[in-house]
Scaffold this motif. Structure first.
Motif, PDB file in Angstrom:
ATOM      1  N   LEU A 143     -60.388 -23.887 -10.587  1.00 51.85           N
ATOM      2  CA  LEU A 143     -61.184 -24.272 -11.257  1.00 51.85           C
ATOM      3  C   LEU A 143     -60.697 -25.691 -11.917  1.00 51.85           C
ATOM      4  CD1 LEU A 143     -62.122 -21.184 -13.157  1.00 51.85           C
ATOM      5  CD2 LEU A 143     -63.423 -22.071 -11.601  1.00 51.85           C
ATOM      6  N   GLY A 144     -59.743 -25.744 -12.317  1.00 49.76           N
ATOM      7  CA  GLY A 144     -58.837 -27.064 -12.712  1.00 49.76           C
ATOM      8  C   GLY A 144     -59.169 -28.208 -11.864  1.00 49.76           C
ATOM      9  N   ARG A 145     -58.857 -27.894 -10.525  1.00 46.84           N
ATOM     10  CA  ARG A 145     -59.133 -28.884  -9.297  1.00 46.84           C
ATOM     11  C   ARG A 145     -60.761 -29.240  -9.474  1.00 46.84           C
ATOM     12  NH1 ARG A 145     -54.944 -29.018  -5.508  1.00 46.84           N
ATOM     13  NH2 ARG A 145     -53.108 -27.877  -5.891  1.00 46.84           N
ATOM     14  N   LEU A 146     -61.694 -28.266  -9.273  1.00 50.05           N
ATOM     15  CA  LEU A 146     -63.076 -28.614  -9.197  1.00 50.05           C
ATOM     16  C   LEU A 146     -63.385 -29.270 -10.260  1.00 50.05           C
ATOM     17  CD1 LEU A 146     -65.787 -28.089  -7.959  1.00 50.05           C
ATOM     18  CD2 LEU A 146     -65.672 -25.824  -9.216  1.00 50.05           C
ATOM     19  N   LEU A 147     -62.924 -28.929 -11.547  1.00 49.36           N
ATOM     20  CA  LEU A 147     -63.728 -29.838 -12.569  1.00 49.36           C
ATOM     21  C   LEU A 147     -63.096 -31.087 -12.925  1.00 49.36           C
ATOM     22  CD1 LEU A 147     -63.426 -26.999 -15.226  1.00 49.36           C
ATOM     23  CD2 LEU A 147     -65.561 -27.908 -14.802  1.00 49.36           C
ATOM     24  N   ARG A 148     -61.819 -31.341 -12.460  1.00 46.99           N
ATOM     25  CA  ARG A 148     -61.502 -32.853 -12.397  1.00 46.99           C
ATOM     26  C   ARG A 148     -62.172 -33.736 -11.158  1.00 46.99           C
ATOM     27  NH1 ARG A 148     -55.790 -30.659 -13.397  1.00 46.99           N
ATOM     28  NH2 ARG A 148     -55.139 -31.150 -15.454  1.00 46.99           N
ATOM     29  N   LEU A 149     -62.494 -32.774 -10.052  1.00 48.86           N
ATOM     30  CA  LEU A 149     -63.273 -33.620  -9.037  1.00 48.86           C
ATOM     31  C   LEU A 149     -64.384 -34.076  -9.553  1.00 48.86           C
ATOM     32  CD1 LEU A 149     -63.350 -34.444  -5.962  1.00 48.86           C
ATOM     33  CD2 LEU A 149     -64.386 -32.268  -5.592  1.00 48.86           C
ATOM     34  N   LEU A 150     -65.004 -33.140 -10.258  1.00 51.53           N
ATOM     35  CA  LEU A 150     -66.589 -33.767 -10.865  1.00 51.53           C
ATOM     36  C   LEU A 150     -66.639 -34.575 -12.029  1.00 51.53           C
ATOM     37  CD1 LEU A 150     -68.305 -30.302 -10.372  1.00 51.53           C
ATOM     38  CD2 LEU A 150     -68.450 -32.301  -8.885  1.00 51.53           C
ATOM     39  N   LEU A 248     -46.703 -22.376  -4.637  1.00 51.14           N
ATOM     40  CA  LEU A 248     -48.218 -22.552  -4.533  1.00 51.14           C
ATOM     41  C   LEU A 248     -48.766 -23.789  -4.774  1.00 51.14           C
ATOM     42  CD1 LEU A 248     -48.402 -19.222  -6.767  1.00 51.14           C
ATOM     43  CD2 LEU A 248     -49.170 -19.438  -4.210  1.00 51.14           C
ATOM     44  N   GLY A 249     -48.025 -24.859  -5.207  1.00 48.38           N
ATOM     45  CA  GLY A 249     -48.820 -26.160  -5.489  1.00 48.38           C
ATOM     46  C   GLY A 249     -49.646 -26.155  -6.653  1.00 48.38           C
ATOM     47  N   VAL A 250     -49.101 -25.309  -7.732  1.00 49.68           N
ATOM     48  CA  VAL A 250     -50.009 -25.143  -8.813  1.00 49.68           C
ATOM     49  C   VAL A 250     -49.008 -26.220 -10.061  1.00 49.68           C
ATOM     50  CG1 VAL A 250     -50.608 -23.650 -10.895  1.00 49.68           C
ATOM     51  CG2 VAL A 250     -50.850 -23.113  -8.268  1.00 49.68           C
ATOM     52  N   LYS A 251     -49.597 -26.899 -10.992  1.00 46.98           N
ATOM     53  CA  LYS A 251     -49.137 -27.406 -11.950  1.00 46.98           C
ATOM     54  C   LYS A 251     -49.751 -27.406 -13.112  1.00 46.98           C
ATOM     55  CE  LYS A 251     -47.461 -31.247  -8.781  1.00 46.98           C
ATOM     56  NZ  LYS A 251     -47.565 -32.875  -8.538  1.00 46.98           N
ATOM     57  N   PHE A 252     -49.195 -27.450 -14.129  1.00 48.12           N
ATOM     58  CA  PHE A 252     -49.664 -27.369 -15.641  1.00 48.12           C
ATOM     59  C   PHE A 252     -49.607 -28.482 -16.352  1.00 48.12           C
ATOM     60  CE2 PHE A 252     -48.641 -22.840 -14.226  1.00 48.12           C
ATOM     61  CZ  PHE A 252     -49.947 -22.249 -14.597  1.00 48.12           C
ATOM     62  N   ASP A 253     -50.504 -28.720 -17.192  1.00 47.98           N
ATOM     63  CA  ASP A 253     -50.343 -30.147 -18.362  1.00 47.98           C
ATOM     64  C   ASP A 253     -49.419 -29.684 -19.521  1.00 47.98           C
ATOM     65  OD1 ASP A 253     -52.155 -31.980 -16.891  1.00 47.98           O
ATOM     66  OD2 ASP A 253     -53.870 -30.534 -17.669  1.00 47.98           O
ATOM     67  N   HIS A 254     -49.294 -28.271 -19.645  1.00 42.03           N
ATOM     68  CA  HIS A 254     -48.791 -27.732 -20.850  1.00 42.03           C
ATOM     69  C   HIS A 254     -48.079 -26.375 -20.724  1.00 42.03           C
ATOM     70  CE1 HIS A 254     -49.940 -31.235 -23.310  1.00 42.03           C
ATOM     71  NE2 HIS A 254     -51.045 -30.974 -22.965  1.00 42.03           N
ATOM     72  N   ILE A 423     -49.088 -19.424   2.762  1.00 45.04           N
ATOM     73  CA  ILE A 423     -49.590 -19.498   1.504  1.00 45.04           C
ATOM     74  C   ILE A 423     -51.098 -19.669   1.391  1.00 45.04           C
ATOM     75  CG2 ILE A 423     -49.432 -20.850  -0.550  1.00 45.04           C
ATOM     76  CD1 ILE A 423     -46.751 -19.352   0.123  1.00 45.04           C
ATOM     77  N   SER A 424     -51.731 -20.718   2.365  1.00 45.57           N
ATOM     78  CA  SER A 424     -53.000 -20.951   2.307  1.00 45.57           C
ATOM     79  C   SER A 424     -53.957 -19.528   2.543  1.00 45.57           C
ATOM     80  CB  SER A 424     -53.580 -21.919   3.234  1.00 45.57           C
ATOM     81  OG  SER A 424     -52.789 -22.966   3.069  1.00 45.57           O
ATOM     82  N   LEU A 565     -59.815 -25.870  -3.561  1.00 43.19           N
ATOM     83  CA  LEU A 565     -59.243 -24.138  -3.250  1.00 43.19           C
ATOM     84  C   LEU A 565     -57.623 -24.309  -3.496  1.00 43.19           C
ATOM     85  CD1 LEU A 565     -61.291 -22.997  -0.657  1.00 43.19           C
ATOM     86  CD2 LEU A 565     -61.759 -22.725  -3.175  1.00 43.19           C
ATOM     87  N   GLY A 566     -57.062 -25.428  -3.433  1.00 43.04           N
ATOM     88  CA  GLY A 566     -55.583 -25.790  -3.699  1.00 43.04           C
ATOM     89  C   GLY A 566     -54.991 -25.487  -2.186  1.00 43.04           C
TER      90      GLY A 566
END
Length: 573
Positions: A143-150, A248-254, A423-424, A565-566
């Motif tokens: 969801l984070g990736r999708l919203l940033r893309l948009l 997993l290729g997952v990052k967090f801002d905080h 992983i995919s 989808l990561g």
């Protein structure tokens, strides 16, 4: 975007018939059944009913004022007042050519970006991440990736569990039974062992239970020895969490743990009490919801009779911090469905506490992962499946598949491909189902070369890349290509590509990445038909150029969709 052009003309025609109509509600969407057309609107029926007009007559009046002949072969009234649009192949080709020249891939970035906080993953300190964490982690990341893309401003926050009664037990275990060598070898496993041992002892031994309570009080009061142990637990846990997130290729801002909000909890309770929102009940403090029918019998406890706080108190303090610090338009919580009541209560309390807050609050909940026996997915001994073990097995199984399909590749390359594929496959299998449904975890289905799987989509992308390698095609030379849509498979592929933006918007609106999964699977399937029936490299020059351009656009959309989808596409499999 072709559907937006049709929408604009349709809204203008509606305004000519009803000058004060809210034309913003008029939408054009893909037609569910292609035999009736390519696009459709059902909005006219809604407007007509609001005005007590005959829907079909209203649609007829709108159609008389609607001119979309530059894009459409026909527009027809159907049923009670549908309008079905059948677009010209030339209009589709023009949209494809625009994307080739550097336009976005059939979607628009918003001109009014929102600030959106996404709270997801949230593992507990001193406990191994298990399979139950994967849905929140992958859904929140997507969801984070999708919203940033948009075009939205996204703030991701990993709200880890680093405070609470379990730390009293952990400190007792740490002081009495810690195995330093085991801690060095696998810190989280050793801390988990200590917790389980002391928890079992507390169940039967009142002296151990009292010792755990005293150690917790010392921690809460700032005892330096206990604080040092607690900080070491957090650091060791975070290192293992980060190792999983890297895979997993997952990052967090905080990453802000529950302990951060501890100093604000009493002030939060005092405010709610002072405003009359919370009141005493059987020695505890709770918020009652007399004006919320669904919660009338479900008060929210915010302070226990012994003065202790709970998740609701912490989450309220967290909410207030996020509102003050990031000033979000939306806050999205991604957790399992068992927490629905908690978030209903949390949101209802905030509306009383801060009625001025315009923030939109969303609980994006999901179902469970089941084993093939239909029961919660566990190990043979009944333990939760550790996430690290699951990912290890995914990579090993993927390596066997890659070795079977491409034994000629060097082992190092097969290992690299297997890591990505394994992983995919796990990610895609988790994001594919309706998030509110339980799903059955199946290695066989997950790693299948055909069907709606990550492996199938990765292979489709790799096959497209192989066309460019074999044909020595210069992608830049295709940016000015003329698209020719003549064969039925070319037309089907071109029209499906145009729907990508609509699918992204639908996934955003409903917080459902599975819409993207299904779109990409359909795209790969349609491309397979195109590939089989429309030779690319063996065609004459102009047809080859057009079909190569269709391959380029298909590959670009597949890549963009998978990245949302990561999943990182592979050039070769």
């Amino acid at each position: 975007m072709l559907h937006l052009k049709l929408e604009d003309r349709l809204r203008a025609a509606v305004s000519e018939v009803i000058a004060d109509a809210n034309s913003e509600v008029v939408q054009v969407r893909p037609c569910p059944d292609p035999k009736f057309g390519d696009y459709q609107t059902t909005s006219l029926m809604t407007l007509a009913k609001q005005r007590k007009m005959n829907p079909r007559q209203f649609a007829s009046e709108v159609l008389q004022r609607l001119d979309v002949s530059e894009w459409c072969e026909s527009v027809e009234i159907a049923g009670a007042g549908f309008l079905n649009f059948r677009v010209k192949n030339a209009a589709v080709a023009a949209e494809l050519e625009s994307a080739l020249k550097g336009g976005t891939l059939f979607f628009q970035r918003t001109t009014t970006p929102r600030t959106i906080v996404i709270d997801f993953s949230s593992p507990n300190v001193a406990k191994p991440m298990h399979v139950g964490h994967i849905r929140s982690t992958l859904l929140g990341d997507s969801l984070g990736r999708l919203l940033r893309l948009l075009g939205h401003r996204v703030i991701t926050d990993n709200h880890i569990g680093d405070w609470g009664t379990q730390f009293g037990m952990l400190i007792v275990g740490w002081k009495r039974d810690l195995d330093r060598k085991a801690l060095e070898a696998d810190p989280v496993a050793e801390m988990d062992r200590l917790y389980k041992k002391i928890y079992a002892a507390c169940e039967t031994d009142l002296a151990v239970r009292e010792q755990a309570r005293q150690e917790l009080v010392k921690l809460q009061r700032g005892d330096e020895t206990n604080r040092a142990i607690w900080r070491e637990m957090i650091a060791l846990s975070q290192a293992q969490f980060d190792a999983i997130y890297r895979r997993l290729g997952v990052k967090f801002d905080h990453t802000i743990g529950e302990s951060f909000y501890n100093p604000q909890l009493q002030a939060t309770v005092d405010q709610l009490r002072a405003r009359g929102i919370a009141r005493e009940s059987e020695g505890a403090l709770a918020v009652f919801f007399e004006h919320v029918p669904a919660l009338k019998e479900q008060p929210a406890l915010i302070q226990k009779s012994d003065g202790g706080f709970n998740y609701t108190t912490t989450d309220l303090a967290t909410l207030e911090y996020r509102l003050a610090t990031w000033k979000p338009d939306d806050i999205v919580y991604v957790t399992d469905g068992r927490q629905q009541l908690h978030f209903q209560q949390l949101f209802a309390v905030l509306r009383q506490w801060h009625p001025e807050a315009k923030v939109n609050l969303a609980h994006v909940w999901f179902g469970s992962i089941l084993g093939e026996d239909g029961k919660p997915f566990k190990t043979r001994t009944g333990e939760n499946v550790k996430l690290a073990d699951l990912l290890d097995e995914a990579e090993e199984r993927a390596f066997a598949v890659v070795t079977e399909k491409s034994p000629e590749l060097p082992e190092a390359q097969r290992r690299e491909i297997a890591r990505a594929v394994g992983i995919s496959a796990v990610k895609y299998a988790d994001l594919l189902p309706n998030r509110q449904s339980d799903y059955v975890f199946s290695w066989e289905k997950m790693l299948a070369m055909d069907g709606n799987t990550a492996v199938y989509l990765l292979y489709a992308y790799a096959r497209i890349r192989s066309i460019f390698r074999k044909g020595s095609i210069d992608e830049n030379s295709l940016r000015t290509a003329a698209i020719r849509l003549e064969a039925s498979h070319e037309i089907a592929l071109g029209k499906h590509l145009l729907k990508f933006g609509l699918v992204l918007e639908a996934a955003k609106d409903d917080y459902r990445p599975n819409f993207i999964c299904n779109y990409l699977y359909d795209l790969a399937s349609i491309f397979a038909g195109f590939f089989e029936n429309c030779p690319v490299l063996k065609s004459e020059a102009k047809v080859r150029e057009s079909r190569s351009a269709l391959c380029l656009l298909t590959g670009s959309v597949l890549k963009q969709g998978l990245e949302v989808l990561g999943i990182k596409p592979l050039e070769q499999m």
